[in-house]
Write an enzyme that holds these catalytic residues in place. Structure first.
Site, PDB file in Angstrom:
ATOM      1  N   HIS A 180      -2.897  -4.034   6.607  1.00  0.00           N
ATOM      2  CA  HIS A 180      -2.158  -5.101   5.920  1.00  0.00           C
ATOM      3  C   HIS A 180      -1.210  -5.817   6.884  1.00  0.00           C
ATOM      4  O   HIS A 180      -1.071  -7.038   6.837  1.00  0.00           O
ATOM      5  CB  HIS A 180      -1.348  -4.523   4.756  1.00  0.00           C
ATOM      6  N   HIS A 228      -4.646   2.190   7.023  1.00  0.00           N
ATOM      7  CA  HIS A 228      -4.867   1.171   5.988  1.00  0.00           C
ATOM      8  C   HIS A 228      -3.651   0.240   5.883  1.00  0.00           C
ATOM      9  O   HIS A 228      -3.797  -0.981   5.840  1.00  0.00           O
ATOM     10  CB  HIS A 228      -5.138   1.848   4.639  1.00  0.00           C
ATOM     11  N   GLU A 229      -2.454   0.826   5.853  1.00  0.00           N
ATOM     12  CA  GLU A 229      -1.242  -0.001   5.756  1.00  0.00           C
ATOM     13  C   GLU A 229      -1.084  -0.886   6.992  1.00  0.00           C
ATOM     14  O   GLU A 229      -0.644  -2.028   6.896  1.00  0.00           O
ATOM     15  CB  GLU A 229       0.005   0.862   5.533  1.00  0.00           C
ATOM     16  N   HIS A 265      -1.301  -9.754   7.888  1.00  0.00           N
ATOM     17  CA  HIS A 265      -0.129 -10.614   7.815  1.00  0.00           C
ATOM     18  C   HIS A 265       0.075 -11.364   9.132  1.00  0.00           C
ATOM     19  O   HIS A 265       0.300 -12.566   9.146  1.00  0.00           O
ATOM     20  CB  HIS A 265       1.105  -9.770   7.476  1.00  0.00           C
TER      21      HIS A 265
END
Ligand SMILES: [Zn+2]
Length: 240
Positions: free
Chosen positions: A113, A109-110, A117
């Site tokens: 991100h 999940h991270e 980005h």
């Protein structure tokens, strides 16, 4: 700030609309209990591959062509995050070195991100640009509204307060697509690259869905608070 309520405007504190705030609190508690329970449950389920959260993150980042993000260990529990300012992906104690389904899911999940980005994902950019406004809004809106009420119901101050509070609500709403999309990316990658197999993918879905619900709950709580503000200030205006 109870002194204001007791002295000048008790209805503001003992109004039935406080129920709206309580509903938000209950939703939040329920969602955070849900994520803790899902995370704890899948922390005990080890993946067949046996890779750690940190290894999974490194592999996913490289697989996505990202080589300038550092994966670091951060103390704590469920405080994993990706920081776009210094391009670090921080994984917590039960994620960084753990080989559980929960650890690999959160790491993925991270990474979602970090990929957002690197791809300039628009909702993430909007969210980033709203951070200062939302911080300002959450610090200033209520004091401004209360002060406006004390100043003999100064409509300008109250309206500015409500607009600032709406900016905070907007921030919580734009967080939703960012979080859902990060999870969708993570899950797609995990099932595609064979890091998780069979039922493990179902476990990952449950963990990340429970995590997403906490964001839904806080957005709902903010909307309820805005509704309460509008009822309180609007109701008073009609009586004048
Ligand atoms: Zn997230």
């Amino acid at each position: 700030m109870l002194y204001i309520g007791y002295g000048y405007y008790p209805r503001f504190y003992f109004d039935w609309t406080y129920i709206l705030v309580l509903i938000g609190v209950v939703l939040s508690l329920w969602a955070s209990a849900g994520v803790k329970s899902a995370f704890n449950r899948y922390s005990t389920v080890l993946t067949l591959k046996g890779i750690t959260g940190a290894q999974a993150a490194e592999a996913i980042l490289h697989q996505s062509g990202i080589y300038d993000v550092r994966v670091i260990h951060v103390k704590g529990n469920l405080n994993d995050h990706y920081d776009p300012r210094n391009k670090t992906l921080a994984l917590s104690d039960p994620v960084y070195g753990a080989t559980s389904v929960a650890a690999v899911s959160v790491a993925a999940h991270e990474c979602g991100h970090a990929i957002q980005h690197s791809e300039n994902y628009v909702p993430l950019k909007i969210r980033g640009s709203l951070v200062p406004v939302a911080n300002f809004g959450s610090a200033i809106s209520w004091p401004l509204i209360l002060f406006g009420i004390l100043m003999g119901y100064n409509q300008t101050m109250i309206t500015i307060g409500i607009i600032l509070f709406s900016a905070v609500v907007l921030f919580h709403l734009i967080t939703l697509p960012v979080e859902f999309n990060a999870s969708a990316r993570g899950l797609r990658i995990l099932s595609g690259n064979g890091m998780l197999m069979g039922d493990e993918n179902e476990g990952a879905k449950k963990v990340l869905r429970a995590a997403a619900l906490t964001y839904v709950a806080s957005a709902a709580g903010m909307i309820l608070q805005l509704l309460r503000l509008l009822i309180l200030t609007g109701g008073r205006r009609r009586r004048d």
